[in-house]
Write a protein that holds these residues in place. Structure first.
Motif, PDB file in Angstrom:
ATOM      1  N   ILE A   1      -2.503  -6.191  -4.114  1.00 35.70           N
ATOM      2  CA  ILE A   1      -3.846  -5.477  -2.940  1.00 35.70           C
ATOM      3  C   ILE A   1      -4.374  -6.495  -2.930  1.00 35.70           C
ATOM      4  O   ILE A   1      -5.740  -6.780  -4.041  1.00 35.70           O
ATOM      5  CB  ILE A   1      -3.894  -3.808  -2.833  1.00 35.70           C
ATOM      6  CG1 ILE A   1      -2.684  -3.367  -2.784  1.00 35.70           C
ATOM      7  CG2 ILE A   1      -4.921  -3.830  -1.582  1.00 35.70           C
ATOM      8  CD1 ILE A   1      -3.261  -1.981  -2.651  1.00 35.70           C
TER       9      ILE A   1
ATOM     10  N   ALA B   1      -9.188  -5.119   1.091  1.00 28.51           N
ATOM     11  CA  ALA B   1      -7.814  -3.831   1.494  1.00 28.51           C
ATOM     12  C   ALA B   1      -7.681  -2.517   0.943  1.00 28.51           C
ATOM     13  O   ALA B   1      -7.995  -1.982   0.543  1.00 28.51           O
ATOM     14  CB  ALA B   1      -6.807  -4.198   2.090  1.00 28.51           C
ATOM     15  N   LYS B   2      -9.023  -3.330  -0.760  1.00 31.59           N
ATOM     16  CA  LYS B   2      -8.883  -2.170  -1.503  1.00 31.59           C
ATOM     17  C   LYS B   2     -10.460  -1.286  -1.450  1.00 31.59           C
ATOM     18  O   LYS B   2     -10.240  -0.070  -1.919  1.00 31.59           O
ATOM     19  CB  LYS B   2      -9.131  -3.032  -2.551  1.00 31.59           C
ATOM     20  CG  LYS B   2      -7.361  -3.402  -3.760  1.00 31.59           C
ATOM     21  CD  LYS B   2      -8.127  -3.671  -5.072  1.00 31.59           C
ATOM     22  CE  LYS B   2      -6.934  -3.932  -6.062  1.00 31.59           C
ATOM     23  NZ  LYS B   2      -6.949  -4.904  -7.068  1.00 31.59           N
TER      24      LYS B   2
ATOM     25  N   LYS C   1       0.401  -1.421  -0.139  1.00 26.67           N
ATOM     26  CA  LYS C   1       0.255   0.239   0.160  1.00 26.67           C
ATOM     27  C   LYS C   1       1.253   1.318   0.033  1.00 26.67           C
ATOM     28  O   LYS C   1       0.799   2.182  -0.588  1.00 26.67           O
ATOM     29  CB  LYS C   1      -1.168   0.103   0.864  1.00 26.67           C
ATOM     30  CG  LYS C   1      -2.832   0.274   0.775  1.00 26.67           C
ATOM     31  CD  LYS C   1      -3.149  -0.229   1.812  1.00 26.67           C
ATOM     32  CE  LYS C   1      -4.198   0.778   2.411  1.00 26.67           C
ATOM     33  NZ  LYS C   1      -5.139   1.324   3.367  1.00 26.67           N
ATOM     34  N   LYS C   2       1.950   1.007   0.426  1.00 24.70           N
ATOM     35  CA  LYS C   2       2.994   2.313   1.048  1.00 24.70           C
ATOM     36  C   LYS C   2       3.440   2.598  -0.641  1.00 24.70           C
ATOM     37  O   LYS C   2       3.936   3.935  -0.858  1.00 24.70           O
ATOM     38  CB  LYS C   2       3.336   2.331   2.267  1.00 24.70           C
ATOM     39  CG  LYS C   2       2.834   2.739   3.206  1.00 24.70           C
ATOM     40  CD  LYS C   2       3.827   3.076   4.410  1.00 24.70           C
ATOM     41  CE  LYS C   2       3.228   3.450   6.223  1.00 24.70           C
ATOM     42  NZ  LYS C   2       3.984   3.456   7.399  1.00 24.70           N
TER      43      LYS C   2
ATOM     44  N   ILE D   1      -5.810   4.897  -4.431  1.00 24.41           N
ATOM     45  CA  ILE D   1      -5.815   4.352  -3.052  1.00 24.41           C
ATOM     46  C   ILE D   1      -6.303   5.556  -2.092  1.00 24.41           C
ATOM     47  O   ILE D   1      -5.333   6.886  -2.875  1.00 24.41           O
ATOM     48  CB  ILE D   1      -4.583   3.551  -2.748  1.00 24.41           C
ATOM     49  CG1 ILE D   1      -4.429   2.478  -3.108  1.00 24.41           C
ATOM     50  CG2 ILE D   1      -4.643   3.926  -1.483  1.00 24.41           C
ATOM     51  CD1 ILE D   1      -3.084   1.476  -2.667  1.00 24.41           C
TER      52      ILE D   1
ATOM     53  N   LYS E   1       1.528   4.694  -3.002  1.00 26.07           N
ATOM     54  CA  LYS E   1       1.148   5.658  -2.835  1.00 26.07           C
ATOM     55  C   LYS E   1       2.552   6.485  -3.375  1.00 26.07           C
ATOM     56  O   LYS E   1       2.763   6.930  -3.498  1.00 26.07           O
ATOM     57  CB  LYS E   1       1.445   6.202  -0.923  1.00 26.07           C
ATOM     58  CG  LYS E   1      -0.023   5.836  -1.023  1.00 26.07           C
ATOM     59  CD  LYS E   1      -0.128   5.843   0.251  1.00 26.07           C
ATOM     60  CE  LYS E   1      -1.693   4.829   1.632  1.00 26.07           C
ATOM     61  NZ  LYS E   1      -1.319   4.394   3.152  1.00 26.07           N
TER      62      LYS E   1
ATOM     63  N   LYS F   1      -1.058  -2.431  -7.417  1.00 27.40           N
ATOM     64  CA  LYS F   1      -2.151  -2.619  -6.549  1.00 27.40           C
ATOM     65  C   LYS F   1      -3.417  -3.875  -7.245  1.00 27.40           C
ATOM     66  O   LYS F   1      -3.783  -4.244  -6.186  1.00 27.40           O
ATOM     67  CB  LYS F   1      -2.596  -1.037  -7.809  1.00 27.40           C
ATOM     68  CG  LYS F   1      -2.853   0.273  -6.861  1.00 27.40           C
ATOM     69  CD  LYS F   1      -3.967   0.655  -7.398  1.00 27.40           C
ATOM     70  CE  LYS F   1      -3.467   1.534  -8.852  1.00 27.40           C
ATOM     71  NZ  LYS F   1      -4.600   2.700  -9.138  1.00 27.40           N
TER      72      LYS F   1
END
Length: 432
Positions: A381, A385-386, A347-348, A397, A351, A378
């Protein structure tokens, strides 16, 4: 053949358009005028805050040109930094022996030799430092008589020069013992180079080799010493062999990471790869007085080593450097994204790849590459969590990385190229 022609033409154009002038200085110490030749770096007028190492060449009539050519060639390949080159013209045989006169009893400069020493130390160097942006790192060079003479600057409590290029020196009384004593006592980094050849004058060869034996026994880690004994070279032609060897020895720490340095010093490290990089550039600044940004090719070399070693925290450490030195580029976000990607915080990582899309492209890093990396990650993921809504995944995200996340500094992002070619291991880059 065409590439060779283009390279030679380019080097000649550098020499043509860089600033080379002559100046006559009146010396109160010598009670006479002296002519010097000045070669300023091609970037001197552009980088108005930058200071440059000084190379002072005695016997300027015939040593200035070979130094000029070797410095231009080395700088073209980024192996040698830009310098301010100064040649003192000594009217060949008319003045050089008087300028290099030593007292036969004390082995110290005397009469006109003493006056010439004071001219350089008390008049010429202060004049150059006042008129030009001279860095603390200074080199002095000479051949036979003037090579012997330049050693007298080692006798000062705080030597004015950091590096000495002594080509077939004619050594005065006591120098074989006195020079090693001074080199052993240095408390600052000091570079010393001397050379002879099988075709050198026999008297010179004997003395030079005795001096080499004494210097080689010194254990001071602050001394960087190199000795060459050339084969099939005369007393004069050895200078053409010695000048590039001396310059490349003195500026060895300045060079970009080569394949050899990578294999022998970096690839063998289990961790602390980013520290190796910071230590390298801190040594450049401390030893040569040159403050510069990390080369993009050197970043690439360290990235490869981190990937191969698996010490992925190194990417986070690299980000602290790239964020300071290339704050407008996407390099910081790329390093942070790589850290999170390799440590499985997808996730990070996404970003940071998305944030990099908003920054300037650099090296082989492009906006398309960053967006593609974000889209590919992505997909990894988990669906939960999406944040599914109505059976469709969100495209982006929600939480974005703030643009101010990277450390900033006022340090200019100059002195390094802005493109690079990706490579599995670093290579010694060549310009077209």
């Amino acid at each position: 053949m065409k590439n060779i022609f283009l390279t030679v033409s380019f080097l000649f154009s550098i020499m043509l358009f860089s600033q080379t002038t002559t100046e006559t200085i009146h010396s109160a110490k010598l009670e006479a005028d002296r002519e010097i030749t000045i070669k300023l770096p091609s970037s001197y007028e552009k980088n108005i805050e930058k200071k440059y190492p000084l190379v002072l060449v005695l016997d300027g009539e015939y040593l200035f040109a070979p130094f000029e050519g070797n410095l231009a060639f080395g700088n073209y390949w980024d192996d040698i930094p830009e310098v301010i080159l100064i040649g003192i013209n000594q009217n060949a045989k008319e003045e050089r022996y008087d300028d290099s006169e030593f007292d036969s009893a004390t082995g110290l400069p005397s009469k006109k030799g003493g006056a010439f020493f004071e001219f350089i130390a008390a008049e010429l160097i202060p004049h150059l430092e006042k008129k030009y942006r001279v860095a603390p790192f200074k080199i002095i060079a000479g051949l036979d008589a003037t090579a012997g003479f330049l050693n007298s600057f080692l006798y000062k409590d705080i030597p004015q020069f950091t590096a000495y290029i002594s080509l077939s020196p004619e050594l005065a009384k006591g120098m074989i013992e006195r020079i090693p004593e001074r080199l052993a006592a240095t408390k600052e980094p000091l570079f010393y180079y001397q050379a002879t050849s099988d075709g050198d004058l026999k008297k010179f060869q004997t003395q030079i080799k005795a001096l080499d034996k004494n210097i080689a026994a010194i254990k001071n880690p602050l001394l960087n010493y190199k000795f060459d004994d050339f084969k099939n070279a005369s007393h004069y032609s050895l200078a053409l062999n010695g000048i590039p060897n001396a310059l490349y020895q003195i500026f060895s720490i300045y060079r970009p990471i080569s394949s050899i340095e990578y294999q022998e010093k970096i690839a063998v490290l289990p961790d602390n790869h980013a520290k190796y990089l910071t230590d390298k550039y801190e040594t450049i600044e401390k030893s040569l007085g040159i403050k510069m940004n990390v080369r993009l090719s050197d970043f690439k070399a360290i990235e490869n080593a981190i990937l191969k070693s698996g010490d992925f925290k190194g990417f986070e450490e690299l980000a602290q450097i790239s964020g300071q030195q290339y704050e407008k580029s996407m390099l910081y976000d790329y390093h942070m994204a790589m850290f999170y990607e390799k440590t499985k915080d997808i996730k990070k990582a996404v970003k940071y790849y998305q944030n990099a899309f908003m920054k300037e492209e650099i090296r082989d890093l492009t906006k398309d590459m960053m967006m593609n990396k974000a889209e590919d990650l992505k997909k990894l993921i988990p669906v939960k969590a999406k944040g599914l809504k109505g059976g469709k995944a969100k495209e982006i995200i929600e939480e974005e990385v703030p643009a101010t996340d990277a450390p900033t500094t006022d340090a200019p992002a100059t002195d390094t190229p802005t493109t690079d070619t990706p490579a599995e291991t670093p290579t010694e880059e060549k310009k077209p």
